[in-house]
Design a protein around this motif. Structure first.
Motif, PDB file in Angstrom:
ATOM      1  N   THR A   1      38.525  37.496  45.920  1.00 54.58           N
ATOM      2  CA  THR A   1      38.426  38.427  47.047  1.00 54.58           C
ATOM      3  C   THR A   1      38.575  37.771  48.405  1.00 54.58           C
ATOM      4  O   THR A   1      38.769  38.459  49.398  1.00 54.58           O
ATOM      5  N   GLY A   2      38.404  36.463  48.461  1.00 52.79           N
ATOM      6  CA  GLY A   2      38.294  35.799  49.751  1.00 52.79           C
ATOM      7  C   GLY A   2      36.831  35.812  50.176  1.00 52.79           C
ATOM      8  O   GLY A   2      35.962  36.258  49.419  1.00 52.79           O
ATOM      9  N   PRO A   3      36.537  35.319  51.372  1.00 54.69           N
ATOM     10  CA  PRO A   3      35.144  35.204  51.826  1.00 54.69           C
ATOM     11  C   PRO A   3      34.408  36.540  51.844  1.00 54.69           C
ATOM     12  O   PRO A   3      34.979  37.562  52.226  1.00 54.69           O
ATOM     13  N   LEU A   4      33.152  36.492  51.405  1.00 55.51           N
ATOM     14  CA  LEU A   4      32.283  37.672  51.399  1.00 55.51           C
ATOM     15  C   LEU A   4      31.195  37.508  52.450  1.00 55.51           C
ATOM     16  O   LEU A   4      30.719  36.399  52.687  1.00 55.51           O
ATOM     17  N   SER A   5      30.767  38.613  53.017  1.00 54.80           N
ATOM     18  CA  SER A   5      29.643  38.560  53.951  1.00 54.80           C
ATOM     19  C   SER A   5      28.351  38.424  53.146  1.00 54.80           C
ATOM     20  O   SER A   5      28.300  38.784  51.960  1.00 54.80           O
TER      21      SER A   5
ATOM     22  N   ILE B   1      35.380  45.782  48.071  1.00 56.77           N
ATOM     23  CA  ILE B   1      36.384  46.840  48.041  1.00 56.77           C
ATOM     24  C   ILE B   1      37.574  46.248  47.293  1.00 56.77           C
ATOM     25  O   ILE B   1      38.275  45.372  47.801  1.00 56.77           O
ATOM     26  N   ALA B   2      37.735  46.711  46.073  1.00 52.96           N
ATOM     27  CA  ALA B   2      38.773  46.155  45.203  1.00 52.96           C
ATOM     28  C   ALA B   2      40.151  46.597  45.657  1.00 52.96           C
ATOM     29  O   ALA B   2      40.343  47.735  46.097  1.00 52.96           O
ATOM     30  N   GLN B   3      41.101  45.703  45.535  1.00 46.51           N
ATOM     31  CA  GLN B   3      42.485  45.983  45.899  1.00 46.51           C
ATOM     32  C   GLN B   3      43.286  46.514  44.716  1.00 46.51           C
ATOM     33  O   GLN B   3      44.328  47.128  44.907  1.00 46.51           O
ATOM     34  N   SER B   4      42.797  46.245  43.489  1.00 47.90           N
ATOM     35  CA  SER B   4      43.519  46.717  42.306  1.00 47.90           C
ATOM     36  C   SER B   4      42.621  46.609  41.074  1.00 47.90           C
ATOM     37  O   SER B   4      41.604  45.917  41.088  1.00 47.90           O
ATOM     38  N   GLN B   5      43.035  47.276  40.020  1.00 47.03           N
ATOM     39  CA  GLN B   5      42.332  47.158  38.742  1.00 47.03           C
ATOM     40  C   GLN B   5      42.448  45.736  38.215  1.00 47.03           C
ATOM     41  O   GLN B   5      41.502  45.200  37.637  1.00 47.03           O
TER      42      GLN B   5
ATOM     43  N   ASP C   1      40.092  40.551  36.658  1.00 52.48           N
ATOM     44  CA  ASP C   1      40.027  39.092  36.826  1.00 52.48           C
ATOM     45  C   ASP C   1      38.627  38.635  37.208  1.00 52.48           C
ATOM     46  O   ASP C   1      38.136  37.624  36.693  1.00 52.48           O
ATOM     47  N   ILE C   2      37.988  39.371  38.105  1.00 48.74           N
ATOM     48  CA  ILE C   2      36.603  39.046  38.485  1.00 48.74           C
ATOM     49  C   ILE C   2      35.704  39.142  37.262  1.00 48.74           C
ATOM     50  O   ILE C   2      34.915  38.242  36.981  1.00 48.74           O
ATOM     51  N   TYR C   3      35.823  40.236  36.530  1.00 48.22           N
ATOM     52  CA  TYR C   3      34.993  40.460  35.346  1.00 48.22           C
ATOM     53  C   TYR C   3      35.180  39.339  34.323  1.00 48.22           C
ATOM     54  O   TYR C   3      34.207  38.807  33.788  1.00 48.22           O
TER      55      TYR C   3
END
Length: 65
Positions: free
Chosen positions: A15-19, A41-45, A50-52
């Motif tokens: 996702t890149g950096p998270l707050s 806020i996911a950009q795609s399924q 991939d995260i999962y």
């Protein structure tokens, strides 16, 4: 204590950096387990998948939803 940062790294890889507000952790009643919630806020399924996969593959993760 390091589990929160481990989880953050696993998700930020996709996702890149998270707050800091995007990550919340809670200890179980007996203090043996920690629940980490990461809001993105996911950009795609594909990104979610991939995260999962990465989170589930980590040795310290017992369950992912």
């Amino acid at each position: 204590p390091g589990f929160r940062s481990t989880t953050r790294s696993l998700v930020e890889k996709h996702t890149g950096p998270l707050s800091d507000d995007a990550i919340r952790s809670t200890l179980s009643k007996n203090g043996r387990f920690v629940s980490v919630t990461v809001t993105v806020i996911a950009q795609s399924q594909q990104q979610l998948d991939d995260i999962y996969r990465d989170v589930c593959a980590h040795d310290d993760v017992l369950m992912a939803l």
